[in-house]
Design a protein around this motif. Sequence first.
Motif, PDB file in Angstrom:
ATOM      1  N   MET A  17       0.842  -1.211   0.000  1.00 54.46           N
ATOM      2  CA  MET A  17       0.000   0.000   0.000  1.00 54.46           C
ATOM      3  C   MET A  17       0.873   1.256   0.000  1.00 54.46           C
ATOM      4  O   MET A  17       0.436   2.324  -0.386  1.00 54.46           O
ATOM      5  N   ASP A  18       2.092   1.112   0.474  1.00 55.79           N
ATOM      6  CA  ASP A  18       3.018   2.222   0.493  1.00 55.79           C
ATOM      7  C   ASP A  18       3.672   2.394  -0.872  1.00 55.79           C
ATOM      8  O   ASP A  18       3.948   3.510  -1.306  1.00 55.79           O
TER       9      ASP A  18
ATOM     10  N   PRO B 234       0.792   2.715  -4.988  1.00 53.76           N
ATOM     11  CA  PRO B 234       0.164   3.993  -5.362  1.00 53.76           C
ATOM     12  C   PRO B 234       1.193   5.060  -5.711  1.00 53.76           C
ATOM     13  O   PRO B 234       1.009   5.839  -6.656  1.00 53.76           O
ATOM     14  N   SER B 235       2.271   5.069  -4.965  1.00 51.97           N
ATOM     15  CA  SER B 235       3.268   6.076  -5.181  1.00 51.97           C
ATOM     16  C   SER B 235       3.997   5.824  -6.506  1.00 51.97           C
ATOM     17  O   SER B 235       4.289   6.736  -7.273  1.00 51.97           O
TER      18      SER B 235
ATOM     19  N   SER C 124       2.604   4.387  -9.027  1.00 52.51           N
ATOM     20  CA  SER C 124       1.636   4.721 -10.068  1.00 52.51           C
ATOM     21  C   SER C 124       1.752   6.196 -10.446  1.00 52.51           C
ATOM     22  O   SER C 124       1.730   6.562 -11.621  1.00 52.51           O
ATOM     23  N   VAL C 125       1.925   7.036  -9.437  1.00 52.25           N
ATOM     24  CA  VAL C 125       2.052   8.474  -9.705  1.00 52.25           C
ATOM     25  C   VAL C 125       3.376   8.778 -10.402  1.00 52.25           C
ATOM     26  O   VAL C 125       3.414   9.491 -11.408  1.00 52.25           O
TER      27      VAL C 125
END
Lengths: 323, 259
Positions: free
Chosen positions: A102-103, A106-107, A109-110
């Motif tokens: 989760m850490d 998403p990061s 992906s950005v």
Amino acid sequence: MKGTILTIAEHRQNSLREVTFELLALAHELGKAQGLESVCLLLEGEEQSLEGELKGWCERVLVLKAKGLEVFNQEIWQAVILKVMGDRRPFMVLFSHTPWGMDLAPSLSVSSGYPLATDCVSVVIRDGTPLATRQIYGGKLFAEVSLRPSGTYLISLRPGSMRVENPFGLVTQIESLMGIEIPQKTKKVFKEFVDTGAGEIDISQAPFLISIGRGIGEREKLEEIKELAERMGALISCSRPIVDKNWLPKYHQVGTSGKTVKPKVYMALGISGAFQHVAGIKGSPTVIAVNKDKKAPIFRVAQYGVVEDLFKIVGALKETLGG
Amino acid sequence: MDVVVCLRRVPFTQEVDLEIDKGQRQILAENLAFVLNDWDNYALEEAISLKERTKGTVTAITVGTEEDEEVLRRALAMGADTAIRIDSEGLTLDPRNIARLLARVIRGLRFHLILTGAQSDDLNEGCVGAMLAEELGLPHASVVNKIELGEDVLEIKVELEGGIEEISTIKLPCLLTIQTGINEPRYVSVMGIRKAAKKELKVVTIEELSLDKEALVPDVYVERLFYPPETGGAEILEGDPHIVAEKILRILRERGVIS
């Protein structure tokens, strides 16, 4: 060149996490159907050699061994994965939907610009793009989601979604990654792991558990349950909200962040059955669930269900047992 | 310490039957009650208690409609100093776009720490926090269940699986996503919320953020919702409580856990 599905291996305290094999099972399933190579990326410490455990599970393991990779660090993992994605242009990258995943996902992906669907329970590929299934509203509904068209798709998988048994008998090539720079200074620095599971009782070995959840409503009601447990010779366990409220110590908690239990009988009182909880009781052959909400997901995993106010049942059990 | 906390209003769905609307992509929300996302409530309490300990400020932000201001009023009542709503203008925003909007606003604020909930009760995506951190170029950690203050650094605990926790340090400014149970969120009275109605609540439009609505293409698109597939499920024990109790005791005896 053959397209690839890249799986990010997760390990802790020198062993690969079970979820890594689930990811590889998904990669294998999708890869077979789509003609994609299943490649696992393993970042590990100088003294570690976890790649051996991956033999037979995928077609290739990319290993990066260096000091500082013994423990997950999002900043380092992200820099390395970005580089590997840039070089190899995988069709899909699979992450675990764990606190570390989760850490990371998403990061990433950005920073990469690739779309991400998180916490998926299954994935298929239709017309060349992934369609993922997610559970929403605490498992009361499912959602099928698609991703913005992209060269690379990112997916994180909920642990416990894939059945894992034996390796697939694949011939696995081990390839060492060279020339990748590892950030030396990170803003987050690991100190240590602590085990919160130890306590006065060990629920993981108990043959009979009476487990309570949010449905008990008030702290005072705990006494009634304790009396019943004592009469029946059961230990008391609970779901997360009870520990969050400080009604019971952490070592009573069943689930992904608590303990995995395997009693002969697990009696769940007022537990709705969030997946994090249910993941901890898979080893129990008999689950009896009492809940007012007939749609509670716990009834989907229980062998016996009672749709009723739990205290009516607790009261009746006590009376029937007699004084 | 100046803390920004991101909040989300979600439908309350425990002991509620959910219905899918005709378009198949949303739930019927008309008869549902709405609450502050549970994880966000813990993040909010953590923000307020950090403010109290360090004589700092708290800014609460949400992306949504006028109705979503309810969670900001609650934050103001709990002790937040300012509240900002980014108007979603009828758009269905995915996590990536929510993070994008939040980043635009937060970039202009003075802060040392950003807190969000680790996930939301409704869609369970668990990714807005880390996306927002990356947008802002901040270090981050997810599923944090303890924060201790240091000089320009925090010592944090991350809750991993299997009862294991990871202790680490993280440099400020940073973003943390908060796990439930980190604190005991304080009680907010209706009176308190009414009083907080006088505090300023700022509304920002997408246009004011120099973003083009058309450019907010979602990364994730919901194709359809459906009910969980029927499984065997539990055998339901029927009857009045005493009959049910007899049945349960019979099962317990058969399994050999009581005599």
